[in-house]
Scaffold this motif. Structure first.
Motif, PDB file in Angstrom:
ATOM      1  N   LYS A 132     -26.516  -8.422 -13.939  1.00  0.00           N
ATOM      2  CA  LYS A 132     -25.466  -8.806 -12.998  1.00  0.00           C
ATOM      3  C   LYS A 132     -24.376  -9.551 -13.765  1.00  0.00           C
ATOM      4  CE  LYS A 132     -24.744 -11.274  -8.620  1.00  0.00           C
ATOM      5  NZ  LYS A 132     -25.377 -12.109  -7.565  1.00  0.00           N
ATOM      6  N   PRO A 133     -23.095  -9.201 -13.560  1.00  0.00           N
ATOM      7  CA  PRO A 133     -22.026  -9.856 -14.324  1.00  0.00           C
ATOM      8  C   PRO A 133     -21.828 -11.305 -13.917  1.00  0.00           C
ATOM      9  CG  PRO A 133     -21.086  -8.453 -12.634  1.00  0.00           C
ATOM     10  CD  PRO A 133     -22.572  -8.200 -12.626  1.00  0.00           C
ATOM     11  N   LEU A 134     -21.200 -12.050 -14.809  1.00  0.00           N
ATOM     12  CA  LEU A 134     -20.863 -13.445 -14.538  1.00  0.00           C
ATOM     13  C   LEU A 134     -19.570 -13.497 -13.731  1.00  0.00           C
ATOM     14  CD1 LEU A 134     -21.737 -16.387 -15.329  1.00  0.00           C
ATOM     15  CD2 LEU A 134     -20.151 -16.194 -17.256  1.00  0.00           C
ATOM     16  N   ASP A 135     -19.555 -14.307 -12.697  1.00  0.00           N
ATOM     17  CA  ASP A 135     -18.354 -14.457 -11.873  1.00  0.00           C
ATOM     18  C   ASP A 135     -17.333 -15.308 -12.638  1.00  0.00           C
ATOM     19  OD1 ASP A 135     -16.392 -14.843 -10.005  1.00  0.00           O
ATOM     20  OD2 ASP A 135     -17.680 -15.715  -8.470  1.00  0.00           O
ATOM     21  N   LYS A 136     -16.236 -14.666 -13.068  1.00  0.00           N
ATOM     22  CA  LYS A 136     -15.229 -15.358 -13.879  1.00  0.00           C
ATOM     23  C   LYS A 136     -13.972 -15.707 -13.071  1.00  0.00           C
ATOM     24  CE  LYS A 136     -15.711 -15.491 -17.975  1.00  0.00           C
ATOM     25  NZ  LYS A 136     -16.344 -16.474 -18.884  1.00  0.00           N
ATOM     26  N   THR A 137     -14.110 -15.769 -11.739  1.00  0.00           N
ATOM     27  CA  THR A 137     -12.953 -16.007 -10.870  1.00  0.00           C
ATOM     28  C   THR A 137     -12.196 -17.270 -11.253  1.00  0.00           C
ATOM     29  OG1 THR A 137     -14.153 -14.933  -9.058  1.00  0.00           O
ATOM     30  CG2 THR A 137     -12.211 -16.223  -8.471  1.00  0.00           C
ATOM     31  N   GLU A 138     -12.916 -18.327 -11.593  1.00  0.00           N
ATOM     32  CA  GLU A 138     -12.280 -19.625 -11.856  1.00  0.00           C
ATOM     33  C   GLU A 138     -11.883 -19.822 -13.320  1.00  0.00           C
ATOM     34  OE1 GLU A 138     -11.256 -21.745  -9.827  1.00  0.00           O
ATOM     35  OE2 GLU A 138     -12.327 -21.414  -7.954  1.00  0.00           O
ATOM     36  N   GLN A 139     -12.085 -18.808 -14.148  1.00  0.00           N
ATOM     37  CA  GLN A 139     -11.832 -18.977 -15.583  1.00  0.00           C
ATOM     38  C   GLN A 139     -10.409 -19.441 -15.880  1.00  0.00           C
ATOM     39  OE1 GLN A 139     -12.066 -15.371 -17.948  1.00  0.00           O
ATOM     40  NE2 GLN A 139     -12.625 -16.506 -19.768  1.00  0.00           N
ATOM     41  N   MET A 140      -9.423 -18.864 -15.200  1.00  0.00           N
ATOM     42  CA  MET A 140      -8.022 -19.168 -15.481  1.00  0.00           C
ATOM     43  C   MET A 140      -7.445 -20.206 -14.517  1.00  0.00           C
ATOM     44  SD  MET A 140      -7.683 -17.314 -18.098  1.00  0.00           S
ATOM     45  CE  MET A 140      -5.922 -17.328 -18.433  1.00  0.00           C
ATOM     46  N   SER A 141      -8.288 -20.983 -13.884  1.00  0.00           N
ATOM     47  CA  SER A 141      -7.805 -21.997 -12.946  1.00  0.00           C
ATOM     48  C   SER A 141      -7.297 -23.226 -13.704  1.00  0.00           C
ATOM     49  CB  SER A 141      -8.918 -22.385 -11.965  1.00  0.00           C
ATOM     50  OG  SER A 141     -10.030 -22.933 -12.643  1.00  0.00           O
ATOM     51  N   ASN A 142      -6.736 -24.179 -12.978  1.00  0.00           N
ATOM     52  CA  ASN A 142      -6.189 -25.395 -13.583  1.00  0.00           C
ATOM     53  C   ASN A 142      -7.310 -26.383 -13.849  1.00  0.00           C
ATOM     54  OD1 ASN A 142      -4.818 -27.660 -14.367  1.00  0.00           O
ATOM     55  ND2 ASN A 142      -3.371 -27.662 -12.665  1.00  0.00           N
ATOM     56  N   TRP A 143      -7.751 -26.464 -15.106  1.00  0.00           N
ATOM     57  CA  TRP A 143      -8.887 -27.314 -15.463  1.00  0.00           C
ATOM     58  C   TRP A 143      -8.491 -28.761 -15.715  1.00  0.00           C
ATOM     59  CZ3 TRP A 143     -13.651 -25.906 -14.532  1.00  0.00           C
ATOM     60  CH2 TRP A 143     -13.931 -24.540 -14.415  1.00  0.00           C
ATOM     61  N   GLU A 144      -7.196 -29.054 -15.645  1.00  0.00           N
ATOM     62  CA  GLU A 144      -6.750 -30.435 -15.836  1.00  0.00           C
ATOM     63  C   GLU A 144      -6.495 -31.140 -14.512  1.00  0.00           C
ATOM     64  OE1 GLU A 144      -3.431 -30.387 -18.483  1.00  0.00           O
ATOM     65  OE2 GLU A 144      -4.652 -29.864 -20.235  1.00  0.00           O
ATOM     66  N   LYS A 145      -6.505 -30.408 -13.412  1.00  0.00           N
ATOM     67  CA  LYS A 145      -6.271 -31.010 -12.099  1.00  0.00           C
ATOM     68  C   LYS A 145      -7.571 -31.618 -11.570  1.00  0.00           C
ATOM     69  CE  LYS A 145      -4.448 -29.978  -7.486  1.00  0.00           C
ATOM     70  NZ  LYS A 145      -3.912 -28.933  -6.589  1.00  0.00           N
ATOM     71  N   ARG A 146      -7.474 -32.843 -11.061  1.00  0.00           N
ATOM     72  CA  ARG A 146      -8.628 -33.532 -10.501  1.00  0.00           C
ATOM     73  C   ARG A 146      -8.374 -33.888  -9.042  1.00  0.00           C
ATOM     74  NH1 ARG A 146     -10.028 -31.498 -14.270  1.00  0.00           N
ATOM     75  NH2 ARG A 146     -11.286 -32.189 -16.033  1.00  0.00           N
ATOM     76  N   PRO A 147      -9.394 -33.839  -8.185  1.00  0.00           N
ATOM     77  CA  PRO A 147     -10.783 -33.514  -8.533  1.00  0.00           C
ATOM     78  C   PRO A 147     -10.988 -32.004  -8.704  1.00  0.00           C
ATOM     79  CG  PRO A 147     -10.602 -33.880  -6.175  1.00  0.00           C
ATOM     80  CD  PRO A 147      -9.250 -34.187  -6.753  1.00  0.00           C
ATOM     81  N   LEU A 148     -12.003 -31.639  -9.482  1.00  0.00           N
ATOM     82  CA  LEU A 148     -12.358 -30.235  -9.624  1.00  0.00           C
ATOM     83  C   LEU A 148     -12.932 -29.712  -8.307  1.00  0.00           C
ATOM     84  CD1 LEU A 148     -14.158 -30.334 -13.106  1.00  0.00           C
ATOM     85  CD2 LEU A 148     -11.894 -29.361 -12.636  1.00  0.00           C
ATOM     86  N   ARG A 149     -12.638 -28.464  -8.009  1.00  0.00           N
ATOM     87  CA  ARG A 149     -13.208 -27.848  -6.817  1.00  0.00           C
ATOM     88  C   ARG A 149     -14.684 -27.524  -7.052  1.00  0.00           C
ATOM     89  NH1 ARG A 149      -8.652 -25.031  -7.770  1.00  0.00           N
ATOM     90  NH2 ARG A 149      -9.844 -23.182  -8.367  1.00  0.00           N
ATOM     91  N   ILE A 150     -15.431 -27.426  -5.957  1.00  0.00           N
ATOM     92  CA  ILE A 150     -16.848 -27.072  -6.053  1.00  0.00           C
ATOM     93  C   ILE A 150     -17.010 -25.730  -6.755  1.00  0.00           C
ATOM     94  CG2 ILE A 150     -18.926 -26.453  -4.742  1.00  0.00           C
ATOM     95  CD1 ILE A 150     -18.363 -29.418  -4.788  1.00  0.00           C
ATOM     96  N   GLN A 152     -15.105 -24.509  -9.063  1.00  0.00           N
ATOM     97  CA  GLN A 152     -14.897 -24.719 -10.496  1.00  0.00           C
ATOM     98  C   GLN A 152     -16.150 -25.301 -11.145  1.00  0.00           C
ATOM     99  OE1 GLN A 152     -11.134 -27.035 -10.054  1.00  0.00           O
ATOM    100  NE2 GLN A 152     -10.384 -25.728 -11.716  1.00  0.00           N
ATOM    101  N   ILE A 153     -16.757 -26.260 -10.468  1.00  0.00           N
ATOM    102  CA  ILE A 153     -17.970 -26.893 -10.997  1.00  0.00           C
ATOM    103  C   ILE A 153     -19.092 -25.858 -11.121  1.00  0.00           C
ATOM    104  CG2 ILE A 153     -19.776 -28.590 -10.514  1.00  0.00           C
ATOM    105  CD1 ILE A 153     -17.585 -30.341  -9.251  1.00  0.00           C
TER     106      ILE A 153
END
Length: 214
Positions: A132-150, A152-153
């Motif tokens: 089963k492939p890895l879900d990469k939906t959040e790969q290109m999201s904003n990783w510097e914005k806080r708080p992180l979304r669930i 993203q975590i």
């Protein structure tokens, strides 16, 4: 590791999040937390971890991670990390793909890493090994914005922990993937080949110099 997407920008980004997965836990080190990135103990911990040959460190395409680490802490450029006990699963993945191509030389060409496939890179490896492939939906999201979304975590946790599952599956039956019994030999063998090549080049240069002197 996660960092802000560059979207074609050539500059190297600083790391926003480091994921460390062990067999029963995943630790997320938030480098965007106030003052956390400046702690001297953190750099010391990273140096100790990367240089400990008794701890196997898994990654996938680790060159980018190391570049971003050096951009995050300039002292890692001045005194580079000593790398021991590392296994880049990208090298293992390339080996798997080469074995597939060799097995079907007279048949249709198999997909190589990142070529002509809906899945790419680590997600493709996870699909090939675990089904089963890895879900990469959040790969290109904003990783510097806080708080992180669930979401993203969850992605950050899965992105690190899947390496343990992949390594476990490959190690339990390496022959079925066309791999040697010791997966670590894939990387070390390549480095030895590289060393041998450099040594031959030096010997050839010395021989040429000797002939020139004569």
């Amino acid at each position: 590791m996660e960092w802000q997407p560059t979207f074609g920008c050539v500059s190297t980004q600083t790391v926003a999040l480091i994921q460390l997965a062990v067999l029963d836990q995943v630790f997320l080190l938030d480098l965007c937390a106030r003052g956390f990135c400046q702690q001297s103990d953190l750099v010391g911990f990273i140096r100790a971890l990367f240089s400990n040959r008794n701890i196997l460190k898994l990654g996938y395409s680790m060159t980018g991670d190391l570049k971003c680490l050096s951009a995050t802490w300039p002292e890692l450029s001045e005194e580079p990390l000593r790398m021991e006990g590392m296994l880049d699963l990208l090298r293992v993945h390339q080996k798997i793909q080469c074995q597939k191509v060799n097995r079907v030389q007279n048949g249709p060409r198999e997909v190589l890493v990142g070529e002509d496939s809906a899945e790419k890179g680590l997600s493709l490896l996870v699909q090939q090994v675990l089904g089963k492939p890895l879900d990469k939906t959040e790969q290109m999201s904003n990783w510097e914005k806080r708080p992180l979304r669930i979401s993203q975590i969850r992605y950050a946790v899965a992105d690190a922990y899947c390496l343990l599952d992949v390594y476990s599956a490959l190690s339990s039956n390496p022959a079925s993937f066309g791999l040697p019994a010791d997966l670590r030999s894939i990387t070390s063998g390549q480095s030895e080949t590289s060393k041998g090549k450099k040594q031959k080049e030096k010997q050839a240069k010395k021989a040429a110099q000797a002939l020139g002197n004569e």
